[in-house]
Design an enzyme around this catalytic site. Structure first.
Site, mmCIF file in Angstrom:
data_model
loop_
_atom_site.group_PDB
_atom_site.id
_atom_site.type_symbol
_atom_site.label_atom_id
_atom_site.label_comp_id
_atom_site.label_asym_id
_atom_site.label_seq_id
_atom_site.Cartn_x
_atom_site.Cartn_y
_atom_site.Cartn_z
ATOM 1 N N ASN A 416 40.301 60.726 -5.299
ATOM 2 C CA ASN A 416 39.760 60.854 -3.951
ATOM 3 C C ASN A 416 38.966 59.619 -3.543
ATOM 4 O O ASN A 416 39.361 58.878 -2.646
ATOM 5 C CB ASN A 416 38.884 62.098 -3.857
ATOM 6 C CG ASN A 416 38.371 62.344 -2.444
ATOM 7 O OD1 ASN A 416 38.775 61.697 -1.488
ATOM 8 N ND2 ASN A 416 37.443 63.273 -2.301
ATOM 9 N N ASP A 417 37.858 59.369 -4.216
ATOM 10 C CA ASP A 417 36.961 58.293 -3.802
ATOM 11 C C ASP A 417 37.643 56.928 -3.779
ATOM 12 O O ASP A 417 37.370 56.106 -2.898
ATOM 13 C CB ASP A 417 35.748 58.234 -4.731
ATOM 14 C CG ASP A 417 34.915 59.507 -4.670
ATOM 15 O OD1 ASP A 417 34.905 60.151 -3.603
ATOM 16 O OD2 ASP A 417 34.297 59.862 -5.685
#
Length: 493
Positions: A416-417
């Protein structure tokens, strides 16, 4: 000046056994070869072997040269038995932990090991302070030599910071503490004041070896370790692990001088310098300041700490394993982006099978690795190597980022990040300024995620989820990869 004289002058502990000096030199060379081997997954096994052989030589040499002897010159067998028993207990614990630990928990384990190195440095410094004559660092009146006080002060300070900082890193990585930055009021003033007090007291310790000076340095060092790591967010934790690794090396080197042990000095310097270099490289890759890493102030500002509140409900496009299999089988170029979610689900083997199946269909498959994907440096590389993914198919961010625009499909599994455009657009985000993998430039993005309710480790929602070309594949990462493999082989219909 010969080697023996050089080593004696460096350690300040009298004559050095020339055979011990040679053995430590051989061990040092093996440690360098170990670091060289560990620089690539292809040579990591040989690197580990070099390190194990070097450490065995160093430990055996230390036992033979530092064991207490009786009046007849014979080794004290009682002390030897106690040391061997301690080594045996440690070996059993290490073997059991190594066999049982999951790859997903490896970052926590590394942080825990760093804390033990720091605590060992504190224990050695305390023992040397309480009984300096036994360590050969004091005169007949019990006054510790000035140079030994400097070594001891540095060792206790770095060791205590390493211990307490590693404990916080462990708690954050293990989920016992929030991964979001925890901002204390006036933290910069507190940190600078505490660091200044440690430096000042260490200088004063060279003039006055009173217990209150020594133990105050120790207490303040434990405290600053907590204070430095608490404000750092989860997205930056891989750099923290690397930096703590460097601290543990310098602590060991400082204690090597106190003990007059050349192997500890060499090993500590190697670990400290290599960890610092790796941290610097990672900071550049994340667009972070190396100085702010050391100061513990790079976890984001107060506005960033407040990120990750209530999520906005936005439309997104659901998909299935069959949809993903069809889209990828029709593609010419597929880039796979693994992340921590893949590690948690232990989906690396299923992912490799999916890649192999796609290659049978004539699809060009590559793997894109972000330098801080996972929870420690190289986490994804190790997982892919464990699954026998060919090394020539794995590319780092700077080598593959420009290819996403030509990719038909970007298959993101649990990352995600490191794919979040907020790192480029949202100055209040805790990940702002971090280079990301530009998966949004691909024609189609397939995003494997357990649910839409969660966010990444940094607590930030990802705009890629809601883009027109993105299809969300919700569910367990391993099961999703297995279902895609079945669909590609024709058994999933």
């Amino acid at each position: 000046m010969d080697v023996q004289a050089i080593l004696s002058a460096a350690t300040g502990h009298g004559a050095v056994n020339p055979w011990a000096a040679i053995a430590y030199l051989v061990a040092g060379i093996l440690f360098i070869l170990a670091l060289r081997g560990l620089s690539s997954p292809a040579t990591a096994q040989s690197g580990n072997r070099f390190g194990m052989i070097g450490m065995t030589i160093a430990v055996v040499t230390t036992l033979l040269t530092h064991m207490p002897k009786g009046a007849d010159g014979v080794l004290d067998t009682i002390s030897l038995a106690e040391i061997l028993a301690a080594i045996g207990i440690g070996a059993v614990i290490g073997i059991v932990m190594a066999r049982r630990i999951a790859m997903t928990a490896m970052p926590q384990l590394v942080a825990a090991f760093h804390s033990l190195v720091g605590l060992a440095a504190v224990a050695v410094a305390a023992a040397a302070y309480l009984n300096p004559q036994a360590f050969g660092i004091a005169d007949a009146a019990g006054q510790i030599f000035t140079v030994s006080r400097v070594e001891m002060g540095l060792g206790i300070a770095i060791g205590a910071i390493t211990f307490s900082g590693s404990v916080i890193a462990f708690l954050k990585l293990n989920g016992n503490m929030s991964g979001s930055p925890i901002m204390l009021p006036g933290r910069h003033v507190i940190n600078l004041g505490t660091l200044a007090a440690i430096v000042g007291l260490t200088a004063y310790f060279t003039q006055d070896q009173s217990p209150w000076v020594f133990w105050t340095i120790t207490g303040l060092s434990f405290a600053i370790g907590f204070l430095l790591i608490i404000p750092i967010g989860g997205a930056d934790m891989p750099v923290v692990v690397s930096m703590l690794n460097s601290y543990s090396g310098w602590a060991a080197a400082a204690m090597g001088f106190t003990l007059g042990n050349t192997a500890m000095i060499i090993t500590g310097a190697l670990v400290g310098s290599s960890g610092a270099i790796l941290s610097y490289i990672m900071c550049r890759a994340m667009n972070r300041s190396f100085i702010s890493v050391i100061a513990g102030g790079f976890g984001g500002d107060d506005a960033a700490a407040a990120a990750g509140g209530a999520k906005e409900q936005r439309p997104w496009k659901p998909g299935s394993a069959d949809d993903a299999a069809f889209l990828m089988s029709q593609a010419e170029n597929v880039i796979i982006v693994p992340g921590y979610g893949m590690a948690v689900a232990q989906a690396q083997h299923a992912l490799r099978e999916m890649g192999d199946q796609l290659k049978k269909e004539g699809v060009n498959v590559k793997y894109a690795i972000h330098p801080v994907a996972g929870r420690m440096p190289g986490h994804m590389n190790v997982l892919l190597a464990e699954a026998n993914v060919p090394y020539d198919e794995v590319f780092e961010l700077e080598d593959i980022n420009g290819e996403f625009a030509q990719a038909d499909v970007a298959f993101v599994i649990g990352a995600n990040d490191v794919t979040n455009p907020a790192a480029k657009t949202d100055k209040s985000s805790p990940i702002y300024g971090m280079p990301i993998l530009d998966v949004a430039n691909a024609k189609t993005v397939l995003f494997v995620k357990r649910s839409m309710g969660g966010v990444g480790y940094a607590g930030v929602d990802n705009d890629v989820f809601y883009m027109d070309q993105t299809m969300m594949l919700l569910g367990d990462a391993k099961k999703m990869a297995d279902d895609i493999v079945k669909a590609l082989s024709g058994t999933g219909h």
